[in-house]
Design an enzyme around this catalytic site. Structure first.
Site, PDB file in Angstrom:
ATOM      1  N   GLU A 367       0.847  -1.207   0.000  1.00 30.00           N
ATOM      2  CA  GLU A 367       0.000   0.000   0.000  1.00 30.00           C
ATOM      3  C   GLU A 367       0.883   1.259   0.000  1.00 30.00           C
ATOM      4  O   GLU A 367       0.509   2.302   0.524  1.00 30.00           O
ATOM      5  CB  GLU A 367      -0.940  -0.020   1.223  1.00 30.00           C
ATOM      6  CG  GLU A 367      -2.260   0.696   1.012  1.00 30.00           C
ATOM      7  CD  GLU A 367      -3.361  -0.166   0.416  1.00 30.00           C
ATOM      8  OE1 GLU A 367      -3.142  -1.379   0.172  1.00 30.00           O
ATOM      9  OE2 GLU A 367      -4.447   0.379   0.171  1.00 30.00           O
ATOM     10  N   GLY A 368       2.069   1.123  -0.614  1.00 31.28           N
ATOM     11  CA  GLY A 368       3.018   2.237  -0.694  1.00 31.28           C
ATOM     12  C   GLY A 368       4.069   2.128   0.389  1.00 31.28           C
ATOM     13  O   GLY A 368       3.751   2.210   1.588  1.00 31.28           O
TER      14      GLY A 368
HETATM   15  C1  FAD Z   1       2.529  -9.348   0.330  1.00 33.74           C
HETATM   16  C2  FAD Z   1       2.331  -8.276  -0.679  1.00 33.74           C
HETATM   17  C3  FAD Z   1       1.070  -8.083  -1.234  1.00 33.74           C
HETATM   18  C4  FAD Z   1       0.885  -7.128  -2.219  1.00 33.74           C
HETATM   19  N1  FAD Z   1      -0.348  -7.008  -2.809  1.00 33.74           N
HETATM   20  C5  FAD Z   1      -0.493  -6.195  -3.894  1.00 33.74           C
HETATM   21  C6  FAD Z   1      -1.720  -6.202  -4.635  1.00 33.74           C
HETATM   22  O1  FAD Z   1      -2.686  -6.901  -4.315  1.00 33.74           O
HETATM   23  N2  FAD Z   1      -1.786  -5.407  -5.740  1.00 33.74           N
HETATM   24  C7  FAD Z   1      -0.733  -4.623  -6.149  1.00 33.74           C
HETATM   25  O2  FAD Z   1      -0.866  -3.927  -7.158  1.00 33.74           O
HETATM   26  N3  FAD Z   1       0.433  -4.596  -5.460  1.00 33.74           N
HETATM   27  C8  FAD Z   1       0.571  -5.367  -4.345  1.00 33.74           C
HETATM   28  N4  FAD Z   1       1.770  -5.376  -3.652  1.00 33.74           N
HETATM   29  C9  FAD Z   1       2.889  -4.563  -4.130  1.00 33.74           C
HETATM   30  C10 FAD Z   1       3.271  -3.405  -3.237  1.00 33.74           C
HETATM   31  O3  FAD Z   1       2.299  -2.396  -3.296  1.00 33.74           O
HETATM   32  C11 FAD Z   1       4.666  -2.939  -3.684  1.00 33.74           C
HETATM   33  O4  FAD Z   1       5.593  -3.943  -3.292  1.00 33.74           O
HETATM   34  C12 FAD Z   1       5.047  -1.607  -3.067  1.00 33.74           C
HETATM   35  O5  FAD Z   1       4.275  -0.551  -3.595  1.00 33.74           O
HETATM   36  C13 FAD Z   1       6.534  -1.281  -3.317  1.00 33.74           C
HETATM   37  O6  FAD Z   1       6.848  -1.486  -4.663  1.00 33.74           O
HETATM   38  P1  FAD Z   1       8.141  -2.346  -5.058  1.00 33.74           P
HETATM   39  O7  FAD Z   1       8.120  -3.604  -4.279  1.00 33.74           O
HETATM   40  O8  FAD Z   1       8.167  -2.448  -6.531  1.00 33.74           O
HETATM   41  O9  FAD Z   1       9.351  -1.505  -4.556  1.00 33.74           O
HETATM   42  P2  FAD Z   1      10.083  -0.315  -5.352  1.00 33.74           P
HETATM   43  O10 FAD Z   1       9.099   0.637  -5.910  1.00 33.74           O
HETATM   44  O11 FAD Z   1      11.078  -0.910  -6.277  1.00 33.74           O
HETATM   45  O12 FAD Z   1      10.848   0.396  -4.173  1.00 33.74           O
HETATM   46  C14 FAD Z   1      11.900  -0.285  -3.475  1.00 33.74           C
HETATM   47  C15 FAD Z   1      12.320   0.574  -2.307  1.00 33.74           C
HETATM   48  O13 FAD Z   1      12.933   1.744  -2.796  1.00 33.74           O
HETATM   49  C16 FAD Z   1      12.682   2.840  -1.944  1.00 33.74           C
HETATM   50  N5  FAD Z   1      11.984   3.889  -2.725  1.00 33.74           N
HETATM   51  C17 FAD Z   1      11.284   3.740  -3.869  1.00 33.74           C
HETATM   52  N6  FAD Z   1      10.802   4.925  -4.295  1.00 33.74           N
HETATM   53  C18 FAD Z   1      11.219   5.848  -3.405  1.00 33.74           C
HETATM   54  C19 FAD Z   1      11.049   7.274  -3.281  1.00 33.74           C
HETATM   55  N7  FAD Z   1      10.340   7.984  -4.162  1.00 33.74           N
HETATM   56  N8  FAD Z   1      11.609   7.886  -2.209  1.00 33.74           N
HETATM   57  C20 FAD Z   1      12.312   7.188  -1.293  1.00 33.74           C
HETATM   58  N9  FAD Z   1      12.513   5.850  -1.360  1.00 33.74           N
HETATM   59  C21 FAD Z   1      11.961   5.194  -2.389  1.00 33.74           C
HETATM   60  C22 FAD Z   1      11.804   2.283  -0.808  1.00 33.74           C
HETATM   61  O14 FAD Z   1      12.659   1.897   0.255  1.00 33.74           O
HETATM   62  C23 FAD Z   1      11.196   1.058  -1.406  1.00 33.74           C
HETATM   63  O15 FAD Z   1      10.806   0.091  -0.445  1.00 33.74           O
HETATM   64  C24 FAD Z   1       1.962  -6.312  -2.626  1.00 33.74           C
HETATM   65  C25 FAD Z   1       3.224  -6.465  -2.036  1.00 33.74           C
HETATM   66  C26 FAD Z   1       3.416  -7.434  -1.081  1.00 33.74           C
HETATM   67  C27 FAD Z   1       4.801  -7.596  -0.494  1.00 33.74           C
END
Ligand code: FAD
Length: 383
Positions: A367-368
């Site tokens: 959720e972000g």
């Molecule tokens: C168990 C689980 C269930 C989920 N369910 C859903 C679902 O039902 N539907 C769906 O669409 N998604 C779902 N998600 C996805 C989830 O919303 C994303 O994992 C999350 O938004 C982070 O995206 P990412 O993993 O691609 O990390 P990235 O966007 O690659 O980011 C990696 C890290 O980089 C850093 N970072 C990134 N951007 C910034 C910034 N602007 N400023 C500072 N730091 C930053 C943060 O530390 C971040 O954790 C789920 C994830 C999990 C783990």
């Protein structure tokens, strides 16, 4: 000690809370360790929760739901996640994405798609995140192009809850290339048996193992034009608004997990002996427990305040992001401290505290990620 007491819960949400607690004690707690070990979708618990009328309860009564508001859903979330986060996530995401269709969709979409979910005949999901990014909502690349009276989707989604199990999903896709990058996205209802839709489970997870997420590939996946939800180009803004609601509830995920971690710590230190006394008699241990209580109560007070702010549409983004950040980080913090208080026994894989310790890593991301929440808090601080 009842950490999740009724104190901050408004009167109208207390019945939902009591129902959720009774269900969690009877149906989630007894199978939590087993479901975690199996890492499988908890179909039996989901069906029991449907029978108890605790799934998709936020959908409108006229469609077969219970019309629960954010406070009632938060109350349920705290209780489910205290019992088990993986099962809790599955139960709470069985109707994920429906809220967007309810708010922005047509009456036909409500009848065709929301009613079966509200009546617990179908499951839904929300597909936003992609393999290359989950955080940058205006950087997603899955596209939808108009072709006659259809939209054609191409691209990939990742981490999508129920991608394999759901009957349909609300999918966020790029429909334009305007300079205003936030106006380039739209939402679509996609049935999971459509041609060009392929989904498989992502690899085994270390936490929330009784929930399942998938990797989706759209390969010229065609959906009828009437499956556009809301206006073309309005997807980003619809999602941003929807996430305020979701983040308050995810704060509840953190609170449920934090309550579980504190319960385990309290129980352990009052039984464990060392140096001729119970270890709770050491002041250093008492201070750790005092800090855990203080952080928990601060987070919970903030989270329930945020629920009210979102409900009243009063600077909701600021409050929701703060609640999500504080509650989920409190869960990480108290789980870490509780592990330390458990000594070597903390790492036994089948212990509740070990499960909680792994699960708390997740709400700080979904959720972000909390870094994104901090960006939102700063930007929306009233100045
Ligand atoms: C168990 C689980 C269930 C989920 N369910 C859903 C679902 O039902 N539907 C769906 O669409 N998604 C779902 N998600 C996805 C989830 O919303 C994303 O994992 C999350 O938004 C982070 O995206 P990412 O993993 O691609 O990390 P990235 O966007 O690659 O980011 C990696 C890290 O980089 C850093 N970072 C990134 N951007 C910034 C910034 N602007 N400023 C500072 N730091 C930053 C943060 O530390 C971040 O954790 C789920 C994830 C999990 C783990």
């Amino acid at each position: 000690m009842d950490l999740l007491d009724e104190g901050p819960v408004p009167e109208h949400a207390r019945e939902a809370k009591a129902e959720a607690r009774a269900f969690a004690e009877a149906e989630i707690e007894p199978v939590a360790a087993e479901q975690y070990a199996a890492g499988e979708y908890p179909w039996d618990v989901l069906e029991a929760a449907m029978d108890a009328d605790l799934v998709a309860a936020d959908l409108p009564e006229e469609l077969g739901g219970r019309g629960f508001d954010i406070e009632q859903i938060l109350a349920i979330g705290e209780e489910f996640f205290r019992a088990d986060a993986g099962i809790g996530l599955t139960l709470m995401l069985a109707s994920f994405g429906c809220e967007l269709v309810e708010q922005y969709g047509t009456e036909e979409q409500h009848e065709q798609y929301l009613r079966p979910v509200a009546q617990n005949d179908q499951l839904s999901g929300l597909a936003v995140s992609e393999p290359e990014t989950g955080s940058d909502l205006a950087g997603m690349t899955t596209s939808a192009e108009k072709d006659g009276d259809e939209w054609v989707l191409n691209g990939e989604k990742y981490w999508v809850g129920n991608a394999v199990e759901a009957d349909w999903l609300t999918v966020y896709a790029k429909t334009g290339d305007r300079d205003d990058r936030y106006g380039n996205y739209s939402l679509f209802i996609v049935e999971t048996d459509s041609e060009g839709y392929e989904a498989e489970h992502i690899p085994e997870k270390m936490g929330m193992r009784a929930s399942k997420q998938g990797h989706i590939v759209f390969d010229d996946c065609r959906v009828p034009e009437e499956n556009l939800v809301g206006t073309e180009g309005g997807g980003f803004y619809a999602l941003a608004d929807f996430f305020n609601h979701g983040r308050v509830v995810v704060g509840g995920h953190g609170l449920g997990l934090a309550a579980a971690a504190i319960e385990e710590a309290e129980a352990f230190v009052h039984e464990r002996e060392g140096f001729g006394r119970n270890i709770n008699e050491f002041q250093a241990v008492q201070h750790i427990l005092a800090d855990m209580q203080t952080e928990f109560q601060a987070a919970r007070t903030l989270n329930w305040r945020a629920a009210r702010q979102v409900k009243e549409h009063d600077n909701p983004g600021y409050w929701a992001a703060m609640a999500k950040t504080k509650s989920t980080e409190t869960a990480v913090d108290v789980a870490e401290r509780s592990m330390q208080l458990h000594g070597g026994r903390s790492i036994f894989a089948d212990r509740r505290i070990a499960r909680v310790y792994r699960d708390v890593r997740i709400p700080v991301i979904y959720e972000g990620a909390n870094e994104i929440q901090r960006n939102l808090i700063y930007r929306q601080t009233p100045r």
